[in-house]
Scaffold this active site. Structure first.
Site, PDB file in Angstrom:
ATOM      1  N   HIS A 154     -21.379   8.219 -39.734  1.00  0.00           N
ATOM      2  CA  HIS A 154     -19.998   7.720 -39.838  1.00  0.00           C
ATOM      3  C   HIS A 154     -19.900   6.457 -40.696  1.00  0.00           C
ATOM      4  O   HIS A 154     -18.823   6.111 -41.153  1.00  0.00           O
ATOM      5  CB  HIS A 154     -19.359   7.546 -38.457  1.00  0.00           C
ATOM      6  CG  HIS A 154     -19.737   6.295 -37.726  1.00  0.00           C
ATOM      7  ND1 HIS A 154     -20.910   6.162 -37.038  1.00  0.00           N
ATOM      8  CD2 HIS A 154     -19.098   5.110 -37.582  1.00  0.00           C
ATOM      9  CE1 HIS A 154     -20.962   4.960 -36.489  1.00  0.00           C
ATOM     10  NE2 HIS A 154     -19.881   4.302 -36.810  1.00  0.00           N
ATOM     11  N   GLU A 174     -24.299  -6.228 -33.408  1.00  0.00           N
ATOM     12  CA  GLU A 174     -23.303  -5.857 -32.393  1.00  0.00           C
ATOM     13  C   GLU A 174     -23.410  -6.811 -31.214  1.00  0.00           C
ATOM     14  O   GLU A 174     -24.491  -7.338 -30.932  1.00  0.00           O
ATOM     15  CB  GLU A 174     -23.579  -4.436 -31.891  1.00  0.00           C
ATOM     16  CG  GLU A 174     -23.468  -3.369 -32.963  1.00  0.00           C
ATOM     17  CD  GLU A 174     -23.621  -1.974 -32.360  1.00  0.00           C
ATOM     18  OE1 GLU A 174     -22.591  -1.338 -32.113  1.00  0.00           O
ATOM     19  OE2 GLU A 174     -24.763  -1.554 -32.122  1.00  0.00           O
ATOM     20  N   HIS A 204     -27.685   4.710 -40.393  1.00  0.00           N
ATOM     21  CA  HIS A 204     -26.670   3.829 -40.975  1.00  0.00           C
ATOM     22  C   HIS A 204     -27.257   2.819 -41.963  1.00  0.00           C
ATOM     23  O   HIS A 204     -26.778   2.677 -43.081  1.00  0.00           O
ATOM     24  CB  HIS A 204     -25.921   3.069 -39.880  1.00  0.00           C
ATOM     25  CG  HIS A 204     -25.321   3.952 -38.820  1.00  0.00           C
ATOM     26  ND1 HIS A 204     -24.816   5.200 -39.090  1.00  0.00           N
ATOM     27  CD2 HIS A 204     -25.134   3.761 -37.490  1.00  0.00           C
ATOM     28  CE1 HIS A 204     -24.339   5.735 -37.972  1.00  0.00           C
ATOM     29  NE2 HIS A 204     -24.525   4.883 -36.987  1.00  0.00           N
ATOM     30  N   LYS A 253     -28.348  -5.069 -30.691  1.00  0.00           N
ATOM     31  CA  LYS A 253     -27.256  -5.141 -29.720  1.00  0.00           C
ATOM     32  C   LYS A 253     -27.336  -6.483 -29.000  1.00  0.00           C
ATOM     33  O   LYS A 253     -28.383  -7.117 -28.963  1.00  0.00           O
ATOM     34  CB  LYS A 253     -27.371  -4.003 -28.716  1.00  0.00           C
ATOM     35  CG  LYS A 253     -27.209  -2.635 -29.407  1.00  0.00           C
ATOM     36  CD  LYS A 253     -26.633  -1.597 -28.471  1.00  0.00           C
ATOM     37  CE  LYS A 253     -26.513  -0.245 -29.122  1.00  0.00           C
ATOM     38  NZ  LYS A 253     -25.317  -0.090 -29.947  1.00  0.00           N
TER      39      LYS A 253
END
Ligand code: BG6
Length: 486
Positions: free
Chosen positions: A175, A213, A237, A336
Site C-alpha cells: 500500500h 510509528e 514498504h 513501533k
C-alpha cells in the site's frame, strides 16, 4: 476514469483490513463518484452474518475511520446498496458454487478477488475459484502482504497462484506504492529537470529512509509476533521506497518499465554476508516508556506473553552497487512505539567542494532534501542562506518548503482508493511483480537467518525514543546521524 463495472469480492471481509481500510476506501470513491453504477461488493467471511449485520459493521468502521471526512446519507445509501455478505469457508467447494451463482448473474463485469487473508490460504482459494469456474479473462486477484514468510514460502505462494492466474491478472499489494507522496516521488524525480542531474554518487552523500510509528501491535499480536518489523515493513514498504529513490528513469510510466527498473535496483543490492549482517543491521524490541506524556506498555505486556525474540524495530545499511550509487549508503529504519509518527526520505547532499564561507566551522551542513511521506506531506530543501544584516556574512540553514496541504487544498486520497481502482482497471504499475517480490525476499533472507540464529542481539529500547542505541551506533560508525524529522 476508465473503470469498468465490476464485482469486488473480498475474502476476509470481516477482518481488520477490510473494515479499517478497504471499505472506507471504496466509500471514499463512492463519495467522489468514481464507482461505476453497475458495480457491487461481495464480502466473504466465515461468520454467520446477515447482510444487515454486515452493513452495520461496515458503517461503524467507516464512521470511525473516516471521522475527518464525514460522508453524507445519500453517499452511504448508494454505497450500502452495493454491499452483500456471503458466508464462505475456504475449504468448502460448495460455498464457492454459491459465489459463482451470484457472479454469474453479472457475467460481463470485471471480477476482482481481493485476498485479505493469511497468505497460507491464497493457493487454496485460487484452486477453489478455478474449480468453481469463476475465473474469467477479465478477472484479477489482489494479494495482500505479507506474501510468504521468506523466499521459499513466497515462491510457493506465487507458484500456487500462478497455477490459476496469469501474471497480468495478479496484483500484489504494497500500500505504500499507493500513497500520494510516494507516487509524487516519481514525479519529483522524473517530472522535473532539476533533480536528475544531481541524483548520483558525485553529489549525494547518503540516503536515509525512516518509517516511524507510535502505535504498538494494536491487537495484531498473533500475526505480528510471527512476523516482526523486518517482514512486516522492511521487506516490502521500505525496500520499495529504496527502489523508487534509486531506480533509473523508466522509458515509460507503465507497469513493465517501472517494475523492470525497480527490479534492477534490487538486483544491484550488495548481498549481505554474516559479518555484514552483524555489522550493518540492528534489531530492537520496545520496552515500557512514554509517548507524548502518556505511559506506554512494553511489547511483552502488549502481547501478554513472558518472552519473545520478535523485533519491533529494524535498521540496516544497504548499498546499491551500480554506476549511479557506488559508495552511497542507504540507511533504512522502521519501528513501533517510537517518539513520533513520521515517514520520510532524506537525501543528504555532499558539501560544497570549496567552502569559501567556512561553513563547517560554523556548523552549517550540506544541502538536504527531505521528502515527507506522512503525516504532513511535503518536500523540503534545506539550503544555506545569509542572515540579513550589515555586519558581515552570517550563515543559517533555511528550508525551501513545499507543503502539499497548503498547495492542494483537496483531501489527499488514501493509498487503497487508488490501488483498488487500479486493480479494476488492470493497471499494475503500482503493484509488485513476482520477480521483484522474490528479489526483495532473497536480499532480506540472510538477515532473517542470522537474526533467527541470534547472531545479532535483540536490543531493547524504551517506548517514546527513536529506537535502540545500536541504531545510533550504526550511523556513528560512519560519522553520520539519523535525521529525526524537523
Ligand atoms: C502495514 C503493517 O503494512 O503498514 C503495519 O502491517 C503498519 O504494521 C502499517 O502499522 C503502516 O502503514 P501506514 O500507512 O500507517 O504507514
Amino acid at each position: 476514469l476508465g473503470v469498468k463495472p465490476f464485482e469486488f469480492v473480498v475474502f476476509g471481509g470481516t477482518g481488520d483490513l477490510a473494515i479499517r481500510k478497504l471499505m472506507p476506501a471504496l466509500l471514499f470513491s463512492e463519495c467522489d463518484k468514481r464507482l461505476p453504477e453497475e458495480s457491487d461488493i461481495i464480502a466473504l467471511g466465515r461468520s454467520d452474518l446477515s447482510r444487515d449485520d454486515y452493513i452495520a459493521m461496515v458503517r461503524a468502521g467507516c464512521v470511525k475511520h473516516m471521522a475527518d471526512y464525514p460522508f453524507s446519507d445519500a453517499d452511504w445509501d448508494a454505497f450500502s446498496r452495493r454491499l452483500s455478505y456471503l458466508q464462505l469457508d475456504a475449504d468448502n467447494g460448495h460455498d464457492f458454487l454459491k459465489l459463482k451463482e451470484i457472479l454469474d448473474r453479472r457475467r460481463d463485469r470485471v471480477r476482482v478477488f481481493y485476498l485479505a487473508t493469511h497468505s497460507d490460504l491464497f493457493g487454496k482459494i485460487g484452486d477453489q475459484l478455478h474449480a468453481a469456474g469463476v475465473i474469467t479473462d477479465e478477472t484479477r486477484i489482489v494479494l495482500e502482504k505479507p506474501l510468504g514468510m521468506d523466499l521459499a514460502t513466497a515462491k510457493q505462494v506465487n507458484e500456487q497462484i500462478g497455477r490459476n492466474f496469469r501474471e497480468d491478472q495478479i496484483f500484489r499489494i504494497d500500500h505504500y506504492l499507493g500513497k500520494e507522496t510516494v507516487q509524487n516521488l516519481m514525479v519529483l524525480r522524473f517530472g522535473n529537470s532539476l533533480f536528475e542531474p544531481v541524483w548520483h554518487h558525485g553529489m549525494i552523500d547518503s540516503v536515509q529512509i525512516t518509517v516511524a510509528e507510535t502505535i504498538g501491535v494494536e491487537g495484531r499480536g498473533d500475526y505480528y509476533d510471527k512476523s516482526g518489523a523486518l517482514r512486516d515493513m522492511m521487506q516490502n514498504h521500505l525496500m520499495q521506497l529504496l527502489c523508487l529513490v534509486a531506480m533509473e528513469p523508466p522509458a515509460h510510466f507503465d507497469q513493465d518499465d517501472v517494475r523492470d527498473e525497480k527490479l534492477k535496483v534490487l538486483k544491484s543490492l550488495r548481498p549481505l554476508s554474516d559479518a555484514d549482517v552483524a555489522d550493518k543491521t540492528v534489531r530492537g524490541q520496545y520496552e515500557p516508556g512514554a509517548i507524548g506524556g502518556l505511559a506506554t506498555p512494553g511489547y511483552l505486556d502488549d502481547l501478554a506473553i513472558g518472552e519473545s525474540q520478535t523485533e519491533t524495530f529494524a535498521a540496516l545499511k544497504a548499498e546499491v552497487e551500480n554506476w549511479r550509487w557506488t559508495g552511497v549508503p542507504f540507511y533504512l529504519r522502521t519501528g513501533k512505539r517510537l517518539r513520533r509518527k513520521f515517514s520520510e526520505i532524506v537525501i543528504q547532499f555532499k558539501p560544497v567542494p570549496h567552502p569559501i564561507f567556512n561553513q563547517a566551522a560554523r556548523g552549517i551542513k550540506a544541502n538536504r532534501l527531505i521528502i515527507r511521506l506522512q503525516p504532513d506531506e511535503g518536500i523540503k530543501l534545506i539550503m544555506t542562506s545569509k542572515v540579513p544584516g550589515p555586519g558581515g556574512i552570517r550563515l543559517q540553514q533555511t528550508p525551501l518548503n513545499l507543503s502539499f496541504s497548503d498547495v492542494f487544498r483537496s483531501r489527499s486520497p488514501e493509498a487503497y482508493e487508488r490501488l483498488i481502482l487500479d486493480a479494476v482497471r488492470g493497471n499494475s504499475t503500482l503493484f509488485m511483480r513476482r520477480d521483484e517480490l522474490e528479489a526483495s525476499w532473497a536480499w532480506i533472507e540472510p538477515i532473517l537467518d542470522a537474526w533467527q540464529e541470534d547472531q545479532v542481539e535483540l536490543s531493547p529500547y524504551q517506548g517514546g525514543t527513536m529506537g535502540p542505541n545500536a541504531s545510533t551506533a550504526l550511523m556513528a560508525r560512519d560519522n553520520r546521524t539519523w535525521h529525526d524529522g524537523e
